[in-house]
Motif scaffolding. Structure first.
Motif, PDB file in Angstrom:
ATOM      1  N   ALA A 130      48.351  32.882  39.263  1.00 30.34           N
ATOM      2  CA  ALA A 130      47.565  33.582  38.301  1.00 30.34           C
ATOM      3  C   ALA A 130      47.772  33.207  36.955  1.00 30.34           C
ATOM      4  CB  ALA A 130      47.719  35.191  38.749  1.00 30.34           C
ATOM      5  N   ALA A 132      46.018  34.384  32.437  1.00 32.85           N
ATOM      6  CA  ALA A 132      45.045  35.171  31.960  1.00 32.85           C
ATOM      7  C   ALA A 132      45.437  35.014  30.411  1.00 32.85           C
ATOM      8  CB  ALA A 132      45.060  36.734  32.289  1.00 32.85           C
ATOM      9  N   LYS A 162      44.843  38.696  37.444  1.00 25.18           N
ATOM     10  CA  LYS A 162      44.178  39.086  38.820  1.00 25.18           C
ATOM     11  C   LYS A 162      45.115  39.458  39.949  1.00 25.18           C
ATOM     12  CE  LYS A 162      39.993  36.743  38.111  1.00 25.18           C
ATOM     13  NZ  LYS A 162      38.873  35.491  38.714  1.00 25.18           N
ATOM     14  N   ARG A 164      49.082  41.348  40.164  1.00 25.20           N
ATOM     15  CA  ARG A 164      49.874  42.319  39.189  1.00 25.20           C
ATOM     16  C   ARG A 164      51.328  41.934  39.719  1.00 25.20           C
ATOM     17  NH1 ARG A 164      50.406  47.197  36.790  1.00 25.20           N
ATOM     18  NH2 ARG A 164      52.307  48.242  36.784  1.00 25.20           N
TER      19      ARG A 164
END
Length: 260
Positions: A130, A132, A162, A164
């Motif tokens: 993931a 971001a 998306k 944690r």
């Protein structure tokens, strides 16, 4: 399969490029052809370079491995790009790498060429579990100061993941407002694979954005200087005053803004 004596130098080169067997390597060592000897020497140097690179990458995973052993299996590296420029946003990234990845050359974004960053940018996006991006705009930088705006961008990047993460590895700072276990590492982008990956994502993303902003404000040369205070940029500031994306709280911009 042909015996080595029946193979051309080009055929041997192709074979050596495809994970050659120990028997092929031994046969090459016995072969008297100069071209084969050079190929074998080149292959040996390539293997040594790969081994050194693998060792370097494993050393970059030192902090991640310690956390994995403690049960923090999802470790996100967090870094920012763009603290120093006179214009444009500060951009941050959070990135969770898998335990096994193939990112040769992974390093602090500042130590890489633009072409190498671009290549790794795509590879990281494909291989990360993931990632971001978060940012803080010039107005927020002016309101909060660059350090707090950088932390805000980092917080937004973490919140955009998306998945944690179980733990954060952050370059130089910590984020008290983020309720996730975390460790700040000085020069973390050179010491942690996860932070290095985040640094590349943040840097390349910001560069892309500044090239886009150049189309709106072409007089300042943002496509080349990315908002940093080059001589050409400072001269444009003197002629034109600041644009809407300049950081008014930064001294050179503030000085020129007073003239307009």
């Amino acid at each position: 399969m042909k015996s080595l004596s029946d193979m051309s130098v080009k055929e041997v080169a192709d074979a050596l490029s495809k994970d050659p067997s120990a028997d092929l390597l031994k046969a090459c060592a016995r072969d008297q052809r100069e071209g084969i000897r050079r190929l074998l020497e080149r292959h040996s140097k390539h293997q040594q370079a790969q081994a050194l690179e693998l060792k370097r990458i494993q050393e970059l995973l030192h902090e991640e491995k310690k956390l994995w052993e403690q049960g923090f299996l999802l470790v996100a590296g967090v870094d920012e790009a763009g603290r120093g420029p006179l214009a444009g946003p500060v951009v941050a990234s959070a990135c969770i790498l898998p335990a096994q990845f193939d990112l040769p050359g992974l390093n602090d974004s500042k130590k890489l060429t633009e072409s190498k960053r671009e290549k790794l940018f795509g590879q990281i996006q494909k291989q990360a579990l993931a990632y971001a991006i978060g940012s803080a705009e010039p107005a927020e930088i002016d309101l909060y100061n660059i350090l707090q705006a950088s932390k805000l961008a980092m917080k937004r990047a973490v919140e955009g993941l998306k998945i944690r993460p179980h733990h954060l590895l952050i370059d130089a700072v910590t984020l008290p407002q983020v309720n996730i276990p975390q460790t700040g590492i000085i020069r973390g982008d050179a010491l942690s694979a996860s932070i290095a990956a985040a640094s590349i994502l943040a840097k390349v993303t910001r560069d892309h954005w500044m090239r886009d902003l150049h189309t709106l404000y072409p007089e300042y040369g943002f496509d080349k200087n990315k908002g940093y205070g080059t001589n050409e940029h400072l001269q444009a500031l003197q002629r034109l005053g600041p644009s809407p994306i300049h950081r008014r709280s930064f001294a050179p911009v503030d000085r020129e803004a007073a003239e307009y």
